[in-house]
Design a protein around this motif. Structure first.
Motif, PDB file in Angstrom:
ATOM      1  N   ASN A  34       0.833  -1.202   0.000  1.00 33.53           N
ATOM      2  CA  ASN A  34       0.000   0.000   0.000  1.00 33.53           C
ATOM      3  C   ASN A  34       0.866   1.250   0.000  1.00 33.53           C
ATOM      4  O   ASN A  34       0.350   2.360   0.153  1.00 33.53           O
ATOM      5  CB  ASN A  34      -0.937  -0.002   1.213  1.00 33.53           C
ATOM      6  CG  ASN A  34      -0.161   0.016   2.519  1.00 33.53           C
ATOM      7  OD1 ASN A  34       1.029  -0.299   2.551  1.00 33.53           O
ATOM      8  ND2 ASN A  34      -0.835   0.348   3.591  1.00 33.53           N
ATOM      9  N   CYS A  35       2.183   1.066  -0.169  1.00 37.88           N
ATOM     10  CA  CYS A  35       3.128   2.181  -0.197  1.00 37.88           C
ATOM     11  C   CYS A  35       3.768   2.254  -1.582  1.00 37.88           C
ATOM     12  O   CYS A  35       4.533   1.367  -1.973  1.00 37.88           O
ATOM     13  CB  CYS A  35       4.195   1.988   0.875  1.00 37.88           C
ATOM     14  SG  CYS A  35       5.449   3.271   0.902  1.00 37.88           S
ATOM     15  N   SER A  36       3.459   3.288  -2.336  1.00 37.93           N
ATOM     16  CA  SER A  36       3.975   3.415  -3.701  1.00 37.93           C
ATOM     17  C   SER A  36       5.495   3.575  -3.711  1.00 37.93           C
ATOM     18  O   SER A  36       6.165   3.105  -4.637  1.00 37.93           O
ATOM     19  CB  SER A  36       3.312   4.602  -4.405  1.00 37.93           C
ATOM     20  OG  SER A  36       3.544   5.808  -3.685  1.00 37.93           O
ATOM     21  N   GLU A  37       6.069   4.235  -2.676  1.00 36.27           N
ATOM     22  CA  GLU A  37       7.524   4.407  -2.631  1.00 36.27           C
ATOM     23  C   GLU A  37       8.247   3.070  -2.551  1.00 36.27           C
ATOM     24  O   GLU A  37       9.306   2.879  -3.164  1.00 36.27           O
ATOM     25  CB  GLU A  37       7.926   5.284  -1.432  1.00 36.27           C
ATOM     26  CG  GLU A  37       7.504   6.733  -1.543  1.00 36.27           C
ATOM     27  CD  GLU A  37       6.129   6.958  -0.940  1.00 36.27           C
ATOM     28  OE1 GLU A  37       5.397   5.963  -0.768  1.00 36.27           O
ATOM     29  OE2 GLU A  37       5.797   8.125  -0.650  1.00 36.27           O
ATOM     30  N   LEU A  38       7.677   2.133  -1.798  1.00 43.18           N
ATOM     31  CA  LEU A  38       8.309   0.817  -1.685  1.00 43.18           C
ATOM     32  C   LEU A  38       8.237   0.062  -3.009  1.00 43.18           C
ATOM     33  O   LEU A  38       9.199  -0.592  -3.424  1.00 43.18           O
ATOM     34  CB  LEU A  38       7.642   0.003  -0.571  1.00 43.18           C
ATOM     35  CG  LEU A  38       8.329  -1.310  -0.184  1.00 43.18           C
ATOM     36  CD1 LEU A  38       8.278  -1.507   1.323  1.00 43.18           C
ATOM     37  CD2 LEU A  38       7.690  -2.499  -0.880  1.00 43.18           C
ATOM     38  N   LEU A  39       7.104   0.153  -3.688  1.00 45.14           N
ATOM     39  CA  LEU A  39       6.960  -0.527  -4.976  1.00 45.14           C
ATOM     40  C   LEU A  39       7.895   0.067  -6.025  1.00 45.14           C
ATOM     41  O   LEU A  39       8.400  -0.650  -6.892  1.00 45.14           O
ATOM     42  CB  LEU A  39       5.508  -0.435  -5.460  1.00 45.14           C
ATOM     43  CG  LEU A  39       4.499  -1.340  -4.747  1.00 45.14           C
ATOM     44  CD1 LEU A  39       3.101  -1.078  -5.283  1.00 45.14           C
ATOM     45  CD2 LEU A  39       4.851  -2.804  -4.928  1.00 45.14           C
ATOM     46  N   ASN A  40       8.136   1.368  -5.931  1.00 47.25           N
ATOM     47  CA  ASN A  40       9.011   2.019  -6.913  1.00 47.25           C
ATOM     48  C   ASN A  40      10.454   1.545  -6.799  1.00 47.25           C
ATOM     49  O   ASN A  40      11.240   1.717  -7.738  1.00 47.25           O
ATOM     50  CB  ASN A  40       8.956   3.545  -6.747  1.00 47.25           C
ATOM     51  CG  ASN A  40       7.615   4.109  -7.177  1.00 47.25           C
ATOM     52  OD1 ASN A  40       6.917   3.521  -7.987  1.00 47.25           O
ATOM     53  ND2 ASN A  40       7.247   5.261  -6.615  1.00 47.25           N
ATOM     54  N   SER A  41      10.812   0.959  -5.660  1.00 49.43           N
ATOM     55  CA  SER A  41      12.170   0.460  -5.480  1.00 49.43           C
ATOM     56  C   SER A  41      12.353  -0.943  -6.058  1.00 49.43           C
ATOM     57  O   SER A  41      13.442  -1.509  -5.989  1.00 49.43           O
ATOM     58  CB  SER A  41      12.531   0.447  -3.989  1.00 49.43           C
ATOM     59  OG  SER A  41      11.729  -0.504  -3.289  1.00 49.43           O
TER      60      SER A  41
END
Length: 262
Positions: A34-41
């Motif tokens: 649910n965290c876009s920043e984590l998925l972007n990594s």
């Protein structure tokens, strides 16, 4: 499905998990968050879909039969309709019941009815493909109408509040002549005084076919609650300020308070 209190902790957890499995030649794929920043990594081909799960749309993730909605960060259920055409038998009932997956007992008011219906069928020694009695058929049809509203139940994934300094567990047990049950709620209080109360887990068991007194069933409910609380405390892996147990049976309270030799 682990979580973390901050993005930095989540990224560190992700890195440790990736390195741990890569050391034995495995690769973790189908990441969701649910965290876009984590998925972007994460590389796009390692995610659950080719594009990141947009927390602003209606994307869902199906995990162990329970749906997770990242945008609102809640769990919910999608149960297949219970009504069907044809003869209603013990076999078709059990097949339909088996499609409901409820590992934490969030649907206990419904699954309890499943259990009691099946127990009555076993007590009547019905054969697998024999038509069920009319009273059970009518009860099942009413249950089928009620189950359609399960889709409206939302279970928040996040149990705590920010900067928790108090985390209490409250367990309740009760019994009837048909069954006994236990449920555990958490109550967390933040530094600012914000209070959050949520159901964590519940469990039901039908009364044995051999007649048992109601106080004895209440005692079984209390024992079930103690075991459920022990399991919950170990599973949460979080400092618990206090755990309290409640039952409305004064007989059970008297039995519990009596000498251990009894």
């Amino acid at each position: 499905m682990p979580g973390a209190n901050s993005l930095s902790e989540a990224l560190e957890l992700q890195n440790q998990l990736t390195q741990m499995v890569s050391s034995v030649g495995l690769v973790l794929r189908k990441w969701a968050s649910n965290c876009s920043e984590l998925l972007n990594s994460i590389d796009s081909d390692m995610r659950l879909s080719n594009t990141s799960l947009n927390i602003d749309n209606d994307d869902t993730v199906n995990t162990l039969g329970i749906l997770w909605h990242p945008a609102s960060d809640v769990f919910y259920f999608k149960i297949s309709p219970l009504s069907f055409e044809g003869t209603l038998t013990k076999r078709t009932l059990l097949s339909t019941i088996a499609k409901t997956f409820d590992p934490l007992g969030w649907l206990s008011p419904i699954t309890f009815q499943y259990k009691t219906i099946m127990q009555r069928l076993w007590k009547q020694q019905l054969k697998w493909d024999e038509r069920v009695p009319t009273d059970i058929k009518l009860e099942w049809e009413q249950l089928a109408n009620d189950v359609q509203f399960v889709k409206d139940i939302k279970i928040p994934r996040f149990l705590l509040v920010d900067s928790d300094n108090l985390f209490h567990l409250f367990g309740f047990s009760d019994a009837s002549e048909r069954a006994y049950a236990a449920a555990i709620y958490c109550r967390s209080v933040s530094d600012t005084g914000k209070i959050n109360v949520q159901l964590i887990i519940a469990k039901t068991r039908v009364a044995p076919l051999k007649t048992v007194s109601l106080p004895r069933l209440e005692l079984c409910g209390a024992l079930l609650l103690v075991k459920l609380m022990d399991f919950t405390c170990k599973a949460l892996n979080y400092p618990i300020s206090q755990a309290q147990f409640y039952t409305d049976s004064t007989i059970v309270l008297s039995w519990i308070g009596s000498h251990a030799s009894r």
